[in-house]
Design an enzyme around this catalytic site. Structure first.
Site, mmCIF file in Angstrom:
data_model
loop_
_atom_site.group_PDB
_atom_site.id
_atom_site.type_symbol
_atom_site.label_atom_id
_atom_site.label_comp_id
_atom_site.label_asym_id
_atom_site.label_seq_id
_atom_site.Cartn_x
_atom_site.Cartn_y
_atom_site.Cartn_z
ATOM 1 C CG MET A 1 -2.036 -0.917 1.214
ATOM 2 S SD MET A 1 -3.029 -0.728 -0.253
ATOM 3 C CE MET A 1 -4.134 0.598 0.174
ATOM 4 N N PRO A 2 1.914 1.339 -0.722
ATOM 5 C CG PRO A 2 3.672 1.211 -2.240
ATOM 6 C CD PRO A 2 2.623 0.392 -1.593
ATOM 7 C CB THR A 3 0.272 6.740 -0.113
ATOM 8 O OG1 THR A 3 -0.837 5.848 -0.041
ATOM 9 C CG2 THR A 3 -0.216 8.084 -0.622
ATOM 10 C CD GLN B 1 1.897 8.933 4.234
ATOM 11 O OE1 GLN B 1 1.034 8.957 3.365
ATOM 12 N NE2 GLN B 1 1.759 9.543 5.400
#
Lengths: 62, 62, 62, 62, 62, 62
Positions: B1-3, C7
């Site tokens: 889930m990298p943002t 993130q």
């Protein structure tokens, strides 16, 4: 290597941002003891209709 | 889930951002082993008068 | 001068971050045509109990 | 003292943001037990051509 | 209402952050003409293994 | 596709974050009319010694 992100109401002039970036960098160098070139500052203008405090948009405050 | 949030100077074309998003997603999938659909990328254009390095706005650098 | 904030779930090794930083920087240089030294990347590890999608913490998903 | 940054597609009206800020603040006060005045919310509009998921810009999705 | 987010290498003492917050707030009040109480500052410590410049983690630089 | 980043004092329990994520997602869906699955929420715990208001660290306020 501090990177400083600043969210502020839109409307500040380039002159204010120039002075502000200079002052923030000087404060950073003085306290942290780093090189001025290591300091990055990014301004993000925010409309008063995009910022709320206490559940109320600043554009609605009188 | 990298943002992934990317702050870059304004002026890049949609074509460049399209290619860039594709390349960053491929690199992410390859190294982290996640699904492409898990990768979110957000570009934030920054004016040269909103970014300072070494206490000087980039719009003032010559 | 792109600054890239990422993130991602905690648990990635330093080796993965090293490879990831290298791959992202190469992709950035290739697409934007900037110098590698202009690329800053900051990783922010996020616990699964600090990230929710669809109203549910990832630590609660089975 | 929560500070809430919200990235969302551009196009929402001020009326929606007003309602949204009110609803988010109420949810915050109810769950965290803080004062409404302690809640800051900042909206950041994002163009569909500045947001990619799965390696594809949202402006390219059909 | 500026909100200032500062990403810096971990290792700074509380004393340094105390002095730094004071100096940044004074610079903000002086240049922007706002009230000190309107200035929020958040420090985010970053490990050298979570920050890369030029494609290399700072923990790898010698 | 809203992505919501929340900076809050450390010390909240997972139960509070679970309830908070649920409440924020419901408020988002209700006001914006999007799908719950489109809502991402990331909590960032901040120490009181890393947050200053009015030039004073919260860990110093009595």
């Amino acid at each position: 290597m501090p990177t400083i992100n600043i969210q502020l109401f839109e409307g500040r002039t380039v002159e204010q941002k120039r002075d502000y970036a200079k002052a923030l960098t000087e404060a950073t160098v003085k306290v942290l003891g780093c090189s001025p070139s290591a300091v990055d500052i990014i301004f993000q203008d925010v409309k008063k209709s995009d910022w709320a405090s206490g559940g109320e948009l600043w554009s609605d405050k009188t």
